[in-house]
Design an enzyme around this catalytic site. Sequence first.
Site, PDB file in Angstrom:
ATOM      1  N   LYS A 186       0.822  -1.199   0.000  1.00  0.00           N
ATOM      2  CA  LYS A 186       0.000   0.000   0.000  1.00  0.00           C
ATOM      3  C   LYS A 186       0.872   1.273   0.000  1.00  0.00           C
ATOM      4  O   LYS A 186       2.102   1.180   0.104  1.00  0.00           O
ATOM      5  CB  LYS A 186      -0.938  -0.020   1.207  1.00  0.00           C
ATOM      6  CG  LYS A 186      -1.971  -1.158   1.159  1.00  0.00           C
ATOM      7  CD  LYS A 186      -2.817  -1.128  -0.111  1.00  0.00           C
ATOM      8  CE  LYS A 186      -4.157  -1.807   0.015  1.00  0.00           C
ATOM      9  NZ  LYS A 186      -4.147  -3.285  -0.025  1.00  0.00           N
TER      10      LYS A 186
HETATM   11  C1  LIG Z   1      -5.501  -4.028   0.652  1.00  0.00           C
HETATM   12  C2  LIG Z   1      -6.952  -3.819   0.730  1.00  0.00           C
HETATM   13  C3  LIG Z   1      -7.722  -4.284   1.791  1.00  0.00           C
HETATM   14  C4  LIG Z   1      -7.187  -5.183   2.859  1.00  0.00           C
HETATM   15  O1  LIG Z   1      -6.068  -4.755   3.510  1.00  0.00           O
HETATM   16  P1  LIG Z   1      -5.058  -5.800   4.191  1.00  0.00           P
HETATM   17  O2  LIG Z   1      -4.236  -4.891   5.059  1.00  0.00           O
HETATM   18  O3  LIG Z   1      -4.245  -6.432   3.122  1.00  0.00           O
HETATM   19  O4  LIG Z   1      -5.869  -6.735   4.995  1.00  0.00           O
HETATM   20  C5  LIG Z   1      -9.073  -3.981   1.804  1.00  0.00           C
HETATM   21  N1  LIG Z   1      -9.645  -3.261   0.826  1.00  0.00           N
HETATM   22  C6  LIG Z   1      -8.941  -2.802  -0.210  1.00  0.00           C
HETATM   23  C7  LIG Z   1      -9.626  -1.995  -1.256  1.00  0.00           C
HETATM   24  C8  LIG Z   1      -7.582  -3.088  -0.308  1.00  0.00           C
HETATM   25  O5  LIG Z   1      -6.895  -2.667  -1.377  1.00  0.00           O
END
Ligand SMILES: *Cc1c(COP(=O)(O)O)cnc(C)c1O
Length: 392
Positions: A186
């Site tokens: 992210k």
């Molecule tokens: C990455 C993501 C998640 C989940 O996050 P994690 O930290 O990997 O559990 C949820 N929603 C969206 C849109 C994402 O891109």
Amino acid sequence: MPGFELFGDKEKKHVSDVLDTGILMRYNFDGLRKGHWKALEFEKNLSSRLNVKYSHLCSSGTAALSIALACLKIGKGDEVIVPPFTFVATIEAIIAAGAVPVFSDIDKTLCLDPDSIENKITKNTKAVMPVHMCGSMADMEKIKKICDKNNLLLLEDACQAVGASINGNYAGTIGHMGCFSFDFVKTITCGEGGAVVTNSKDLYEKAHAFSDHGHDHIGNDRGKETHPFPGLNFRISELNAAVGVAQLERLDEIISIQRKNKKIFKDELKNFKNIELRKVIDEEGDNGGFVSFFAEDENAAKKIMENFSKNNVDGTFYWYANNWHYYKNWNHFRDKNNLYKTQFCDAFNPDSVQIEKSDEIMKKTISMLIKLSWTEEEMEQRTEALKKSLNI
Ligand SMILES: *Cc1c(COP(=O)(O)O)cnc(C)c1O
């Protein structure tokens, strides 16, 4: 978009603070931790950066979604309106909460289409959950109006859009609660981590307690704390939080590099009559993590993707064929292959999912990741390869 590209001294320093004391837990051990409260520090900084009253850091974005759904009491008997273009986690969290996802359409923002919400509302609809995909936001002004008018909760999945804004209002802070992910790919990362943000003290108090077995976090003797309600364990460790503190310090730098690189590509893409750029409601508030555009049709999109691989343009995504981000390949939800029984299995009817408008958009959609580490030379090479690939 990936903050991991800038891993360095800042991250090491905050992690060593934690390693020096060995206190890896975010709560208690006041005497031994030598003043280091990394999760708390992250929360304070995130709240002030996003201009929101409360933040709670937790173990993942998925955990954040589960916490928010619990705090908002979204569960058995409830329907949640969601876009079909998101990461599977959005849907998983709704199912785990015992609620039922109701798929609505996206528009050219690549996020939930405000015009598609109202005809999905039933007597069971409890919440609307827009997902701010690929660094840029849904039309929140319109969506919020619809929620207010219909007395629906508004929960933002802002996992991919930390720092994005519309007219100065940050993604995640517009609805009743907002969720972020700080997983490894992210915009900023904790290694693994996530956060819920809200302007409601009541929801915040519920969020931190729910994510730690219901602990009220009053006083400094864990054993003596009371449990106003049962929770789960979605705690983050201080080591992960420490990485996050450093990454959050870099957020402005990350976003400004992304925006600068993205602008170079966008300026080139604008010259191509055979593509259309994704609609961004507030260009100045774009997080810049991706540049997304529409080819003329499905075949053109496929051709461009082929050219990208021929010309070594990596980091490009054709989501329509992707297993994780679009409804089309989510047979595991349609077949109800859940390992645990929930209301979803009884109440979800795949035959009722009508997302033709989304299909039409997704068939033509291509995104390219914007990296932070590209040198000027690499940017030039990439721009040339991009132009070559679009000449179809
Ligand atoms: C990455 C993501 C998640 C989940 O996050 P994690 O930290 O990997 O559990 C949820 N929603 C969206 C849109 C994402 O891109």
